[in-house]
Scaffold this motif. Sequence first.
Motif, PDB file in Angstrom:
ATOM      1  N   VAL A 120      -6.762   2.947  -1.681  1.00 30.43           N
ATOM      2  CA  VAL A 120      -5.477   2.794  -0.974  1.00 30.43           C
ATOM      3  C   VAL A 120      -4.396   2.402  -1.987  1.00 30.43           C
ATOM      4  O   VAL A 120      -3.250   2.854  -1.887  1.00 30.43           O
ATOM      5  CB  VAL A 120      -5.597   1.768   0.175  1.00 30.43           C
ATOM      6  CG1 VAL A 120      -4.276   1.682   0.935  1.00 30.43           C
ATOM      7  CG2 VAL A 120      -6.708   2.156   1.141  1.00 30.43           C
TER       8      VAL A 120
ATOM      9  N   ASN B 236       0.824  -1.206   0.000  1.00 33.31           N
ATOM     10  CA  ASN B 236       0.000   0.000   0.000  1.00 33.31           C
ATOM     11  C   ASN B 236       0.849   1.243   0.000  1.00 33.31           C
ATOM     12  O   ASN B 236       1.751   1.373   0.774  1.00 33.31           O
ATOM     13  CB  ASN B 236      -0.892  -0.011   1.225  1.00 33.31           C
ATOM     14  CG  ASN B 236      -1.712  -1.255   1.238  1.00 33.31           C
ATOM     15  OD1 ASN B 236      -2.293  -1.601   0.230  1.00 33.31           O
ATOM     16  ND2 ASN B 236      -1.713  -1.951   2.344  1.00 33.31           N
TER      17      ASN B 236
ATOM     18  N   LYS C 262      -4.640  -3.014   5.632  1.00 35.96           N
ATOM     19  CA  LYS C 262      -3.974  -2.443   4.458  1.00 35.96           C
ATOM     20  C   LYS C 262      -3.307  -1.106   4.809  1.00 35.96           C
ATOM     21  O   LYS C 262      -2.193  -0.813   4.372  1.00 35.96           O
ATOM     22  CB  LYS C 262      -5.036  -2.245   3.367  1.00 35.96           C
ATOM     23  CG  LYS C 262      -4.495  -2.148   1.967  1.00 35.96           C
ATOM     24  CD  LYS C 262      -5.607  -2.352   0.948  1.00 35.96           C
ATOM     25  CE  LYS C 262      -5.143  -2.014  -0.429  1.00 35.96           C
ATOM     26  NZ  LYS C 262      -5.123  -3.092  -1.387  1.00 35.96           N
ATOM     27  N   ILE C 263      -4.006  -0.319   5.602  1.00 31.51           N
ATOM     28  CA  ILE C 263      -3.454   1.004   5.936  1.00 31.51           C
ATOM     29  C   ILE C 263      -2.308   0.867   6.947  1.00 31.51           C
ATOM     30  O   ILE C 263      -1.342   1.629   6.907  1.00 31.51           O
ATOM     31  CB  ILE C 263      -4.567   1.953   6.432  1.00 31.51           C
ATOM     32  CG1 ILE C 263      -5.598   2.171   5.323  1.00 31.51           C
ATOM     33  CG2 ILE C 263      -3.984   3.293   6.865  1.00 31.51           C
ATOM     34  CD1 ILE C 263      -6.860   2.873   5.763  1.00 31.51           C
TER      35      ILE C 263
ATOM     36  N   ASP D  16      -3.189   5.494  -3.564  1.00 26.56           N
ATOM     37  CA  ASP D  16      -2.264   6.225  -2.701  1.00 26.56           C
ATOM     38  C   ASP D  16      -0.898   5.532  -2.688  1.00 26.56           C
ATOM     39  O   ASP D  16       0.138   6.181  -2.560  1.00 26.56           O
ATOM     40  CB  ASP D  16      -2.846   6.302  -1.282  1.00 26.56           C
ATOM     41  CG  ASP D  16      -2.783   7.715  -0.743  1.00 26.56           C
ATOM     42  OD1 ASP D  16      -2.482   8.636  -1.528  1.00 26.56           O
ATOM     43  OD2 ASP D  16      -3.024   7.899   0.459  1.00 26.56           O
TER      44      ASP D  16
ATOM     45  N   PHE E 269       0.514   0.069   4.890  1.00 28.36           N
ATOM     46  CA  PHE E 269       0.842   1.255   4.108  1.00 28.36           C
ATOM     47  C   PHE E 269       1.615   2.265   4.952  1.00 28.36           C
ATOM     48  O   PHE E 269       2.615   2.846   4.521  1.00 28.36           O
ATOM     49  CB  PHE E 269      -0.459   1.877   3.586  1.00 28.36           C
ATOM     50  CG  PHE E 269      -0.258   3.169   2.859  1.00 28.36           C
ATOM     51  CD1 PHE E 269       0.255   3.179   1.585  1.00 28.36           C
ATOM     52  CD2 PHE E 269      -0.576   4.380   3.463  1.00 28.36           C
ATOM     53  CE1 PHE E 269       0.452   4.375   0.911  1.00 28.36           C
ATOM     54  CE2 PHE E 269      -0.369   5.570   2.803  1.00 28.36           C
ATOM     55  CZ  PHE E 269       0.139   5.570   1.519  1.00 28.36           C
ATOM     56  N   SER E 270       1.139   2.435   6.169  1.00 27.18           N
ATOM     57  CA  SER E 270       1.772   3.377   7.077  1.00 27.18           C
ATOM     58  C   SER E 270       3.224   2.980   7.346  1.00 27.18           C
ATOM     59  O   SER E 270       4.131   3.817   7.352  1.00 27.18           O
ATOM     60  CB  SER E 270       0.948   3.419   8.363  1.00 27.18           C
ATOM     61  OG  SER E 270       1.500   4.329   9.250  1.00 27.18           O
TER      62      SER E 270
ATOM     63  N   LEU F 295      -9.340  -2.756   5.451  1.00 30.00           N
ATOM     64  CA  LEU F 295      -8.756  -1.418   5.323  1.00 30.00           C
ATOM     65  C   LEU F 295      -7.731  -1.178   6.419  1.00 30.00           C
ATOM     66  O   LEU F 295      -6.641  -0.643   6.171  1.00 30.00           O
ATOM     67  CB  LEU F 295      -9.859  -0.356   5.412  1.00 30.00           C
ATOM     68  CG  LEU F 295     -10.648  -0.063   4.139  1.00 30.00           C
ATOM     69  CD1 LEU F 295     -11.771   0.910   4.434  1.00 30.00           C
ATOM     70  CD2 LEU F 295      -9.734   0.507   3.054  1.00 30.00           C
ATOM     71  N   SER F 296      -8.091  -1.577   7.615  1.00 32.20           N
ATOM     72  CA  SER F 296      -7.184  -1.368   8.742  1.00 32.20           C
ATOM     73  C   SER F 296      -5.858  -2.086   8.472  1.00 32.20           C
ATOM     74  O   SER F 296      -4.779  -1.501   8.617  1.00 32.20           O
ATOM     75  CB  SER F 296      -7.843  -1.888  10.028  1.00 32.20           C
ATOM     76  OG  SER F 296      -6.923  -1.842  11.080  1.00 32.20           O
TER      77      SER F 296
ATOM     78  N   ARG G 104      -9.286   7.768  13.923  1.00 29.89           N
ATOM     79  CA  ARG G 104      -7.901   7.273  13.934  1.00 29.89           C
ATOM     80  C   ARG G 104      -7.136   7.942  15.069  1.00 29.89           C
ATOM     81  O   ARG G 104      -7.277   9.158  15.283  1.00 29.89           O
ATOM     82  CB  ARG G 104      -7.216   7.589  12.600  1.00 29.89           C
ATOM     83  CG  ARG G 104      -5.750   7.144  12.575  1.00 29.89           C
ATOM     84  CD  ARG G 104      -5.104   7.374  11.219  1.00 29.89           C
ATOM     85  NE  ARG G 104      -5.132   8.788  10.830  1.00 29.89           N
ATOM     86  CZ  ARG G 104      -4.441   9.301   9.812  1.00 29.89           C
ATOM     87  NH1 ARG G 104      -3.691   8.511   9.058  1.00 29.89           N
ATOM     88  NH2 ARG G 104      -4.523  10.575   9.526  1.00 29.89           N
TER      89      ARG G 104
ATOM     90  N   LEU H  43      -4.251  10.453   3.069  1.00 29.67           N
ATOM     91  CA  LEU H  43      -4.701   9.446   4.020  1.00 29.67           C
ATOM     92  C   LEU H  43      -5.581  10.091   5.103  1.00 29.67           C
ATOM     93  O   LEU H  43      -6.581   9.506   5.531  1.00 29.67           O
ATOM     94  CB  LEU H  43      -3.482   8.758   4.646  1.00 29.67           C
ATOM     95  CG  LEU H  43      -3.723   7.392   5.260  1.00 29.67           C
ATOM     96  CD1 LEU H  43      -4.372   6.430   4.270  1.00 29.67           C
ATOM     97  CD2 LEU H  43      -2.410   6.792   5.763  1.00 29.67           C
TER      98      LEU H  43
ATOM     99  N   TYR I 289      -3.008   3.558  15.336  1.00 30.07           N
ATOM    100  CA  TYR I 289      -1.868   3.397  14.435  1.00 30.07           C
ATOM    101  C   TYR I 289      -0.601   3.840  15.174  1.00 30.07           C
ATOM    102  O   TYR I 289      -0.491   4.987  15.596  1.00 30.07           O
ATOM    103  CB  TYR I 289      -2.056   4.226  13.165  1.00 30.07           C
ATOM    104  CG  TYR I 289      -3.145   3.655  12.287  1.00 30.07           C
ATOM    105  CD1 TYR I 289      -2.825   2.874  11.179  1.00 30.07           C
ATOM    106  CD2 TYR I 289      -4.489   3.845  12.590  1.00 30.07           C
ATOM    107  CE1 TYR I 289      -3.823   2.315  10.381  1.00 30.07           C
ATOM    108  CE2 TYR I 289      -5.483   3.297  11.805  1.00 30.07           C
ATOM    109  CZ  TYR I 289      -5.147   2.526  10.697  1.00 30.07           C
ATOM    110  OH  TYR I 289      -6.118   1.965   9.937  1.00 30.07           O
TER     111      TYR I 289
END
Lengths: 517, 776
Positions: B69, B19, B139-140, B72, B143-144, B136-137, B327, B100, B354
């Motif tokens: 995502v 991601n 994946k992000i 991004d 990604f983060s 999503l969680s 978040r 994001l 996160y």
Amino acid sequence: MKANRCPKVAALIDIGSSETRMQIAQVRKGKMDRIEALSYPVALGRDVYATGRVSQTTVRELIKALEGFLNVIREYAVSDVTAVTTTALRRAKNRDLVLDQVKIRTGIDIRVLEDNEEKSLIYYEMIRTLRESSALPDETTLFSFVGSGSVGIAFYNGRTMYDSMTVPTGALQLGEMFRSIQQTTDDFGHVIADYIHSMLTYDNLEVDCRNIRHVVFTGSMISVIAAMTDCPFTGGMYRIPVEKMRALYDEIRAQRPESIAIRYKVSIRIAEMLYLSLALYLSLVSFTQADTVLSPRSDMSDCLIRSVLIPAELAAYRDYLLDIVLSCAATTADFYHCNKAHSEYIRDISLKMFDRLSSQHSLSQRDRAVLELACVLHECGHAVSARHHLQSGYDVIRHTDLIGATKGDMLLAATIARYNELEEPDLSDPEFESLPEDSRTRAAKLTAIFRAANALDNTHTEKLSDITVRMREETLEIAGRTNENMYLERYAFEQCAAYFTDVFGTGIRLRVRSALK
Amino acid sequence: MPDDRKKKDKKKVTTSKENTPYTSMENLNESIPGAAFPTVKTDVIAAGVKPLSQPENPYPYYNRELSWVDFDARVLDEAYETENPVLERCRFLGITGSNLDEFFMVRVAGVQVQVDHKYSKRDVSGLTPEQLYKMLSDKIHDFSEKQYSCLRRSILPTLRHEGIEFIRPDKMNEQQLSFIRSYFDKVLFPVLTPLAIDSSRPFPFLANKSLNICVRLKVTDPADYERKGKDKKGKGKERQEAFAVVQVPGILQRFLEIPGEAGHTFCLLEDIIIRFMDRLFEGNEILSCSPFRLTRNSDLEIDEDSEDLLIEIRESIKKRKRGKPVRLELMSGCDPATAKFLTGQLDVHKEAIYVENSPLDLTLFSKFANIEGEDRLRYPKLTPVNPPADFWGYSDIFQAIRDKDRMVHHPYESFDSVVSFVRQAADDPDVLAIKETLYRVSGHSPIIAALIRAAENGKQVTVLVELKARFDEENNINWALKLEHAGCHVIYGLVGLKTHCKITLVVRQEEDGIRRYLHMGTGNYNDSTAKLYTDIGMFTCREPFGADASGLFNFLSGYSRPPIFSEMIVAPHGMRDTFEALIRHETDNAKKGLPSGITAKVNSLVDPQIINLLYDASRAGVRIRLIVRGICCLIPGLSGVSENITVISIVGQLLEHSRIFRFENGGNPRIFMGSADWMPRNLDRRVELVFPILDEDLKKRAFAILDMIWSDNVNARQMMSNKEYVHIEHRGRPAVNSQQEFIHIAREKFEERQAAQMASPAHPKESPRSAEEDEI
């Protein structure tokens, strides 16, 4: 750029039964060029047909719509704004108050068009478009306009409209009727057909219909019907096969408006109007032999705004009006067994006198047409009562609906025809006295001409020929040639001279020469 | 900018699991689509099972949030790309951060609301909100990690190599420490407000996206902190632990340049504050300082039936600032007691926490990319050509448009031509009225200034300001009021519909009558974004367009029902039907063996109906080329479904923004441009405008533009049937960076005309301006 170097821009606001519309147009290369076309839903008709009045909520909506239109008007530096309204406001009991409120809030003066004015404008546009597209039939054709407040029917003989009638029930009003009858019958179409038939029968018009092979219809639902029957708009009009219309009607007749709305993705209002309009159109077409319905663009606003912008168009429209008024008047005169030769004869003399007196009467071309109308119709009363033919004639003319003529025109014509050499207008006559002040003077002038002309054919034998009219030393001299005895005519003519002089301040004399050389 | 032709010739794969993000709040504005379609088993289809279009087994559809995502991630690829100048890489990284943020504020928030309300219906892609939220969680989170990996392992070392470094106070020398101490005393201290938390002072309200420091203290002054809690023996503690929050002031720049030995040395604001935190809590012992950041649900709930939309939106903006947290960002190594305290206080889902590296809030790198004196580390400045080729030699813009339709390609050609159009109209005595739609405008918009001047000059000026433009609501309210005060007639759009179309109408009184001049575009009337977004505008005075434009404005003003448009395609009045008909037409043509094909360039492809029709077309043999910058829910290259569809995404120096649609139409191709994406919101819930290009020269140019973009093999990535995006291999072909090519083309045309002018003895109608002030 200086404003006077720019072509004129005019706006026409048409306040209809279900929507208020405006178009802004200019002249470009000698032709009308529409710049803007707006429409805003204001349900005047719903109010008026249900309660007889326009509600305050609707008045506010109307004012809001007009305020929006005024904003657009300002954007084009419009020099000429005309606002007209038709059936709904015409029938509203609180019409004057509504007009006043609109005037105060927006500054817009709304002219209430009479039914006949409206229809004649619509037919004019239909004929004009058909002619431009070379699609105007050269034989008898049935024209009809289905409005929300009334249905207009007119007959065209290949040259001009010669007869017309107005059914005072339009699609919206039928809607009200429909809702109550719907409970008892699922075939409202037959009810409508019966209704139309009864209206046509009154005037023996169903006879005229039988051999008609061409029908030209218009109305707000035509485009919807065309879309649903896959008939494109080409060459300035729709051409819808009657068969397709009938198939569509058969398809929707058993459905409720809600189902039609869902199925065809239209509003319930449109669905309801669609059903009723289809029923009306099919009823009309069923009296004819036509297999295709022609529907040209026929917006009366176009005619009105064109008349404002292009002087020649105004003249053309006036000619058309005169033509259809006189044609329809002739049909009416026939119906009452009037002496056509006599009418034509005195019409000719009257118009010569009118034109010769033009510097003295300050009357308009419209007045000239009314004079003609009086000449054509003045004998209608004889068919009703020989003894009271003048009064009967007055009543008949006054209450005759003639396409192209207003109520005012008919009243004026009736008043003119009300007098012969033995009777002259004065304020002791209740009919004459009841005329508006400005109309009284016009009526007096036209009557003075009419009486003199009529007197010259007192015996209905058109004795004088080669008639000339000229002014000689403050006297209008009518000269003609005959070898026949003119005593009766002379007597009648002399009865009219005093009144004539009173009215015009000019003498009048008859000069008869022998035809024998 | 480095030579792109050398760049990216290696195959670089970005998988949908890898991601990584890029710009654009424009993708975020749609609410979660309803589950209009039943579950889609994409894996079955991908495995080769013949797909059918029957309701029980519909076409494949990729979830739009997951696709976002992925988009991004493609932006983050640019931050990773070592051949990009390092400050531009910083900018890309910053963009991934702000993207994001917005994704959380709108899209994730929307999914979370559904989860909270136990909504369990599957979406078009077959996912329940709960499944999607979890995906999503995950994946992000991945990604983060990549964002920080990019920063720490790639960008920061490169910056250091270029003499630019960030240092923390514990590594500073005495001079540097003295500098930040002085900065703290003079600048920071006066604006810092520690907020204590105890039973009488509840957890403070924290602004959305603000960076805060949670301080755990040992309270030594009982007067300040209420004694509470007893030990097991009931004996009160002598010294109590407590928490306080200090907000890092958003009004100050996040990074501070401090004296260094060479190059540039920077320190982060939060590090300075933490270094001198004891000054804020004198007398108390600081046990830990933990930076954290909160993102809130920021979707506006607007009652459009409200009497005054402007007031309603103002109220909604206030509410948005207090939206539910979606978040919580904590820094790795965060004090566990503080972490526990914050998660308890803020009521956030476990998946919404996160834990990130330093620094939190990477959006700071967008500003950092602009540090002074380091142009060598940025793309070369792009100078838009002014005047654009189509206006060369004309001082009277109306004359130019009267002569023929004109096209301008931004930012390669200056947006000044659009501004000039409005300016000239404002000052032209023959102009009667100006009407314009405004969706997003810049801070000191010259367009707005021109409109105000026009009103002052007595023109009838009507401006449709879309108050509901997400995150620009406040800005737009301010502009709207300014315009109103100047005498413009300001309208706020239609109930239930966002006005997204880009159109300006000028009504002019001329010798032969009223003439209407139009500008229609694919991008906003925003001179700032016009330097970064690729957009196309067309000028015309063709009467059918003028009539359509008037009808559109009358509809938008509420003066009239929507008209029947003769040339324009307008949503929501027929755009969906028109696009569907155009696609079906291609399908029919393919079945008849006639030439067929579709090329569409959009920012997002989401609409299930359009996607299904494209699949149908593909199955009928229509060759379909899609250039989709962002979300793409269509899956290309699936056997029996979409093998005739190719999808590419262009992510580069400039933000691809133009929407272009080409249909082969049996050998007589038609091309359209406009404001609409192929998303349900654009087709059904917005006023959008797509217009045909009719002028033959402009058509050719539009075809060439589309072909050039399609031939891009530098910034383009191709979407594969497994939803991964891969760089396009050159395979011996020359590298094509379409954005660079357009820069060259615009300059070449400009120079050609300049040379022709120099060579010609005839004087042009007016000497063009040679200076190009607009710079990117």
